[in-house]
Design a protein around this motif. Sequence first.
Motif, PDB file in Angstrom:
ATOM      1  N   TRP A  19       0.843  -1.194   0.000  1.00 46.44           N
ATOM      2  CA  TRP A  19       0.000   0.000   0.000  1.00 46.44           C
ATOM      3  C   TRP A  19       0.873   1.237   0.000  1.00 46.44           C
ATOM      4  O   TRP A  19       1.883   1.305   0.708  1.00 46.44           O
ATOM      5  N   ARG A  20       0.462   2.221  -0.777  1.00 42.08           N
ATOM      6  CA  ARG A  20       1.121   3.524  -0.795  1.00 42.08           C
ATOM      7  C   ARG A  20       0.051   4.575  -0.548  1.00 42.08           C
ATOM      8  O   ARG A  20      -0.885   4.717  -1.336  1.00 42.08           O
ATOM      9  N   ILE A  21       0.182   5.286   0.552  1.00 42.57           N
ATOM     10  CA  ILE A  21      -0.812   6.282   0.937  1.00 42.57           C
ATOM     11  C   ILE A  21      -0.113   7.626   1.089  1.00 42.57           C
ATOM     12  O   ILE A  21       0.843   7.753   1.856  1.00 42.57           O
ATOM     13  N   ARG A  22      -0.577   8.608   0.351  1.00 43.04           N
ATOM     14  CA  ARG A  22      -0.115   9.981   0.490  1.00 43.04           C
ATOM     15  C   ARG A  22      -1.317  10.829   0.846  1.00 43.04           C
ATOM     16  O   ARG A  22      -2.356  10.749   0.190  1.00 43.04           O
ATOM     17  N   THR A  23      -1.175  11.619   1.873  1.00 46.55           N
ATOM     18  CA  THR A  23      -2.269  12.476   2.288  1.00 46.55           C
ATOM     19  C   THR A  23      -1.761  13.885   2.514  1.00 46.55           C
ATOM     20  O   THR A  23      -0.726  14.080   3.155  1.00 46.55           O
ATOM     21  N   GLY A  24      -2.444  14.837   1.946  1.00 39.69           N
ATOM     22  CA  GLY A  24      -2.096  16.237   2.151  1.00 39.69           C
ATOM     23  C   GLY A  24      -2.707  16.743   3.441  1.00 39.69           C
ATOM     24  O   GLY A  24      -3.847  16.419   3.777  1.00 39.69           O
ATOM     25  N   ILE A  25      -1.955  17.521   4.181  1.00 36.91           N
ATOM     26  CA  ILE A  25      -2.439  18.074   5.439  1.00 36.91           C
ATOM     27  C   ILE A  25      -3.563  19.083   5.184  1.00 36.91           C
ATOM     28  O   ILE A  25      -4.478  19.217   5.981  1.00 36.91           O
ATOM     29  N   ASN A  26      -3.522  19.799   4.048  1.00 40.30           N
ATOM     30  CA  ASN A  26      -4.522  20.833   3.736  1.00 40.30           C
ATOM     31  C   ASN A  26      -5.701  20.258   2.972  1.00 40.30           C
ATOM     32  O   ASN A  26      -6.105  20.795   1.945  1.00 40.30           O
ATOM     33  N   GLN A  27      -6.275  19.202   3.434  1.00 36.94           N
ATOM     34  CA  GLN A  27      -7.406  18.616   2.741  1.00 36.94           C
ATOM     35  C   GLN A  27      -8.704  18.939   3.456  1.00 36.94           C
ATOM     36  O   GLN A  27      -8.713  19.184   4.660  1.00 36.94           O
ATOM     37  N   THR A  28      -9.779  18.910   2.702  1.00 41.56           N
ATOM     38  CA  THR A  28     -11.092  19.190   3.280  1.00 41.56           C
ATOM     39  C   THR A  28     -12.010  17.980   3.216  1.00 41.56           C
ATOM     40  O   THR A  28     -13.112  18.016   3.742  1.00 41.56           O
ATOM     41  N   ASP A  29     -11.565  16.885   2.577  1.00 40.12           N
ATOM     42  CA  ASP A  29     -12.408  15.698   2.408  1.00 40.12           C
ATOM     43  C   ASP A  29     -12.549  14.874   3.678  1.00 40.12           C
ATOM     44  O   ASP A  29     -13.590  14.296   3.943  1.00 40.12           O
ATOM     45  N   THR A  30     -11.487  14.771   4.432  1.00 39.84           N
ATOM     46  CA  THR A  30     -11.488  13.914   5.616  1.00 39.84           C
ATOM     47  C   THR A  30     -10.392  14.383   6.563  1.00 39.84           C
ATOM     48  O   THR A  30      -9.554  15.208   6.204  1.00 39.84           O
ATOM     49  N   THR A  31     -10.365  13.827   7.760  1.00 41.30           N
ATOM     50  CA  THR A  31      -9.325  14.195   8.721  1.00 41.30           C
ATOM     51  C   THR A  31      -8.110  13.291   8.550  1.00 41.30           C
ATOM     52  O   THR A  31      -8.211  12.176   8.031  1.00 41.30           O
ATOM     53  N   LEU A  32      -6.992  13.751   9.021  1.00 40.84           N
ATOM     54  CA  LEU A  32      -5.760  12.966   8.954  1.00 40.84           C
ATOM     55  C   LEU A  32      -5.892  11.668   9.736  1.00 40.84           C
ATOM     56  O   LEU A  32      -5.280  10.663   9.384  1.00 40.84           O
ATOM     57  N   THR A  33      -6.705  11.652  10.768  1.00 41.54           N
ATOM     58  CA  THR A  33      -6.845  10.439  11.579  1.00 41.54           C
ATOM     59  C   THR A  33      -7.459   9.281  10.792  1.00 41.54           C
ATOM     60  O   THR A  33      -7.156   8.119  11.075  1.00 41.54           O
ATOM     61  N   VAL A  34      -8.292   9.572   9.794  1.00 42.88           N
ATOM     62  CA  VAL A  34      -8.885   8.503   8.978  1.00 42.88           C
ATOM     63  C   VAL A  34      -7.789   7.737   8.250  1.00 42.88           C
ATOM     64  O   VAL A  34      -7.737   6.503   8.283  1.00 42.88           O
TER      65      VAL A  34
END
Length: 86
Positions: A19-34
Motif C-alpha cells: 500500500w502507498r498512501i499519500r495524504t495532504g495536510i490541507n485537505q477538506t475531504d477527511t481528517t488525517l486520523t482517517v
Amino acid sequence: MYSPMYYLTNKNSTVAKYWRIRTGINQTDTTLTVETNLKLALQNYDGVKNVDFAAVWGQPHTMAERTGNSVDNFISWVNNCLANEN
C-alpha cells in the motif's frame, strides 16, 4: 471503496500486500486520523508486507507528494514492489 476499513475487519477479504498512501495536510475531504487509522490497520493485517505512508505538509488531499510528481513516484513505487516479489 471510499472506506476500506470494512474490508480490513472482514476476515474473508483479500487485501493487497503493498500500500502507498499519500495524504495532504490541507485537505477538506477527511481528517488525517482517517488515513492514519487505515495505515495502522494495514500494518497489523496479516499478509500486508508494506505500507508506505506519508502526510505531506501544505498539500491538498489528492496528488500530494513531498518531491517529484505523483505519477512518476507511483510508477517507481510499483516497480520497487514488483522487484521485491522476485
